[in-house]
Design an enzyme around this catalytic site. Structure first.
Site, PDB file in Angstrom:
ATOM      1  N   HIS A 120       0.849  -1.183   0.000  1.00  0.00           N
ATOM      2  CA  HIS A 120       0.000   0.000   0.000  1.00  0.00           C
ATOM      3  C   HIS A 120       0.888   1.237   0.000  1.00  0.00           C
ATOM      4  O   HIS A 120       1.948   1.254   0.627  1.00  0.00           O
ATOM      5  CB  HIS A 120      -0.907   0.024   1.233  1.00  0.00           C
ATOM      6  CG  HIS A 120      -1.940  -1.053   1.224  1.00  0.00           C
ATOM      7  ND1 HIS A 120      -3.023  -1.039   0.379  1.00  0.00           N
ATOM      8  CD2 HIS A 120      -2.041  -2.194   1.937  1.00  0.00           C
ATOM      9  CE1 HIS A 120      -3.755  -2.112   0.587  1.00  0.00           C
ATOM     10  NE2 HIS A 120      -3.175  -2.841   1.530  1.00  0.00           N
ATOM     11  N   CYS A 166      -2.581   4.604  -4.538  1.00  0.00           N
ATOM     12  CA  CYS A 166      -3.149   3.248  -4.604  1.00  0.00           C
ATOM     13  C   CYS A 166      -4.255   3.174  -5.656  1.00  0.00           C
ATOM     14  O   CYS A 166      -4.323   2.218  -6.427  1.00  0.00           O
ATOM     15  CB  CYS A 166      -3.691   2.810  -3.247  1.00  0.00           C
ATOM     16  SG  CYS A 166      -2.422   2.177  -2.132  1.00  0.00           S
TER      17      CYS A 166
END
Length: 108
Positions: A22, A34
């Site tokens: 992430h 993301c």
């Protein structure tokens, strides 16, 4: 950090890619890094399926994990189309990396 790994064969063709992690650029639901990586990578996979009729081997998992393996037994025309789509995906990911280098890394 989002990690993108591109694997090429002896002909310099992309044979697979793996994305994991992430970005932690912003809180969940607001993370544009993301979201961008997801849109670009899933868009490329969806384009391959829709435009060539080929479904790559896809594995998804926790923490943003996506692995995509391109079949090897393809005719030359289909292979060229898939490579063009994958190279386009890579250009887009490299653009994200250039602007957000603290949050995404690409290895080839």
């Amino acid at each position: 950090m989002v990690k993108v790994k591109i694997r090429r064969n002896e002909h310099n063709e992309i044979e697979s890619f793996t994305i994991s992690g992430h970005a932690n650029f912003a809180k969940k639901g607001s993370d544009i890094v993301c979201a961008g990586v997801s849109a670009v990578s899933f868009g490329a996979v969806n384009a391959i399926i829709s435009l060539t009729g080929i479904t790559p081997a896809i594995e998804q998992g926790a923490d943003g994990f996506l692995h995509c393996l391109i079949p090897t037994d393809l005719d030359e025309s289909t292979k060229e189309k898939i490579q063009l789509l994958l190279e386009g995906m890579l250009v887009s990911l490299e653009t994200i990396e250039r602007d957000y280098e603290k949050y995404i890394t690409i290895s080839k």
